[in-house]
Design a protein around this motif. Structure first.
Motif, short mmCIF file in Angstrom:
data_model
loop_
_atom_site.label_atom_id
_atom_site.label_comp_id
_atom_site.label_asym_id
_atom_site.label_seq_id
_atom_site.Cartn_x
_atom_site.Cartn_y
_atom_site.Cartn_z
N PRO A 1 0.81 -1.23 0.00
CA PRO A 1 0.00 0.00 0.00
C PRO A 1 0.84 1.26 0.00
O PRO A 1 0.40 2.31 -0.42
CB PRO A 1 -0.82 -0.13 1.27
CG PRO A 1 -0.06 -1.05 2.16
CD PRO A 1 0.64 -2.01 1.24
N TRP A 2 2.07 1.18 0.45
CA TRP A 2 2.93 2.38 0.50
C TRP A 2 3.34 2.84 -0.87
O TRP A 2 3.59 4.01 -1.10
CB TRP A 2 4.17 2.11 1.37
CG TRP A 2 3.82 1.95 2.83
CD1 TRP A 2 3.74 0.79 3.53
CD2 TRP A 2 3.50 2.99 3.73
NE1 TRP A 2 3.38 1.01 4.82
CE2 TRP A 2 3.22 2.40 4.98
CE3 TRP A 2 3.41 4.37 3.62
CZ2 TRP A 2 2.88 3.14 6.09
CZ3 TRP A 2 3.07 5.10 4.73
CH2 TRP A 2 2.80 4.49 5.95
N SER A 3 3.44 1.98 -1.84
CA SER A 3 3.86 2.38 -3.19
C SER A 3 2.84 3.30 -3.81
O SER A 3 3.16 4.33 -4.41
CB SER A 3 4.06 1.12 -4.06
OG SER A 3 5.04 0.30 -3.51
N PHE A 4 1.56 3.01 -3.68
CA PHE A 4 0.50 3.84 -4.26
C PHE A 4 0.45 5.20 -3.55
O PHE A 4 0.33 6.25 -4.18
CB PHE A 4 -0.83 3.10 -4.11
CG PHE A 4 -2.01 3.89 -4.64
CD1 PHE A 4 -2.19 4.04 -6.02
CD2 PHE A 4 -2.88 4.52 -3.77
CE1 PHE A 4 -3.25 4.77 -6.49
CE2 PHE A 4 -3.95 5.25 -4.26
CZ PHE A 4 -4.14 5.38 -5.62
N ALA A 5 0.57 5.17 -2.22
CA ALA A 5 0.54 6.43 -1.47
C ALA A 5 1.73 7.32 -1.82
O ALA A 5 1.60 8.54 -1.95
CB ALA A 5 0.52 6.13 0.03
N SER A 6 2.90 6.71 -2.00
CA SER A 6 4.10 7.50 -2.35
C SER A 6 3.92 8.17 -3.70
O SER A 6 4.33 9.32 -3.91
CB SER A 6 5.32 6.60 -2.37
OG SER A 6 5.54 6.04 -1.09
N GLY A 7 3.31 7.49 -4.64
CA GLY A 7 3.09 8.12 -5.96
C GLY A 7 2.16 9.32 -5.86
O GLY A 7 2.39 10.36 -6.51
N GLN A 8 1.09 9.20 -5.06
CA GLN A 8 0.18 10.33 -4.91
C GLN A 8 0.87 11.53 -4.24
O GLN A 8 0.67 12.68 -4.62
CB GLN A 8 -1.04 9.91 -4.10
CG GLN A 8 -1.98 8.96 -4.86
CD GLN A 8 -3.21 8.62 -4.03
OE1 GLN A 8 -3.15 8.65 -2.81
NE2 GLN A 8 -4.31 8.29 -4.71
N ILE A 9 1.68 11.23 -3.23
CA ILE A 9 2.39 12.32 -2.53
C ILE A 9 3.34 13.03 -3.49
O ILE A 9 3.46 14.27 -3.50
CB ILE A 9 3.15 11.76 -1.31
CG1 ILE A 9 2.13 11.29 -0.25
CG2 ILE A 9 4.08 12.82 -0.72
CD1 ILE A 9 2.77 10.60 0.93
#
Length: 308
Positions: free
Chosen positions: A33-41
């Motif tokens: 789940p951290w990969s998707f959140a990092s892209g949005q950030i």
């Protein structure tokens, strides 16, 4: 799991055990789940940087424009102040010339003014010494006799100085009254026509000489003075002339019609006066007033008239 028995486990290499006869399913690791959140950030940071860059660019452009406008206003104000200072210097020079002429006519010398100043300075010094002596006498508890002596000496000194100052004040007052009369002579009536100029010449103890400049940049000699027209402004009833005398040129700028222009020529007992009473698009006419007999051999406005 997935319909497999406990005995049927997958080997580390992912191949089925020998002799099992059943397919083996290997489940891959779920996405973090951290990969998707990092892209949005990261996308939000890029957008924020773009917005900040735009705001910063707008502020820089706005500040630069305001600075340019402020600098332009400051330049205009400096130009206005410079013009006002030039005008003030010219008016000061005219007033100074009038005072100098009036002072010379009435015999007011620099020595007399210096003497008055010296008397005032001497009075201040002697007053300071007397006060200091009185304070010292009081500090030493001097007797009444010594105190009376010091007071008498101080009164005598101040009495003499008061007499000198009173005499000087009377002389200055007389000079002031004389200067007032001279000022009245210099700032008398203005003639707006030829007939008025003739009448004025009969009333005053001065000579009047008419001139007429039909176009710009031409010169006309009036006695030892030469008048040159350089500019006219009929809408504002103003003109600019150059005056040549005593081997020098002086400009009188943006003068009004019927406004006396005073100037001092070497050897004259009082100031000369120039008045323009007619103004056209490129022409002026008027007269120059001078002390009686200063322009010897030059016909004045009364020359050739009956009863002149």
């Amino acid at each position: 799991m997935f319909g497999l028995g406990d005995s049927g486990q997958a080997s580390p290499g992912g191949a089925a055990p020998a002799g099992s006869g059943q397919p083996v399913y290997v489940q891959s690791a779920p996405p973090s789940p951290w990969s998707f959140a990092s892209g949005q950030i990261l996308i939000l940071l890029v957008i924020l940087l773009v917005v900040l860059s735009g705001v910063n660019l707008y502020l820089v452009i706005s500040t630069r424009r305001q600075f340019t406008e402020h600098a332009a206003k400051q330049t205009d104000q400096m130009d206005l102040l410079t013009r006002r200072m030039d005008s003030s210097d010219e008016r000061y020079a005219q007033v100074r010339g009038q005072v100098q002429v009036m002072g010379e006519k009435q015999g007011l010398t620099e020595q007399e003014l210096a003497r008055a100043k010296q008397l005032a300075t001497s009075a201040q010094k002697q007053q300071k010494v007397a006060v200091q002596q009185l304070n010292e006498a009081i500090g030493k508890k001097a007797g009444a006799e010594e105190m009376n002596k010091l007071q008498a000496d101080a009164n005598a000194k101040f009495g003499n100085l008061s007499g000198d100052i009173a005499g000087t004040k009377a002389d200055l007052e007389a000079t002031k009254q004389a200067l007032t009369g001279t000022k009245g002579e210099l700032t008398g009536a203005i003639a707006r026509t030829h007939d008025e100029l003739v009448a004025l010449a009969h009333r005053t103890d001065r000579d009047y000489f008419e001139f007429n400049l039909a176009k710009k940049n031409i010169k006309q000699k009036v006695g030892t003075v030469t008048v040159e027209l350089t500019k006219t402004n009929p809408k504002k009833n103003q003109f600019t002339v150059n005056l040549y005398f005593d081997d020098k040129r002086t400009e009188r700028k943006d003068k009004a019609i019927n406004e006396p222009v005073y100037f001092y020529v070497q050897g004259a007992s009082s100031a000369l006066e120039l008045v323009v009473n007619k103004l056209g698009k490129d022409s002026i006419a008027g007269y120059v007033s001078a002390p009686k007999g200063f322009f010897s051999g030059v016909p004045n406005v009364l020359a050739g008239r009956p009863g002149a």
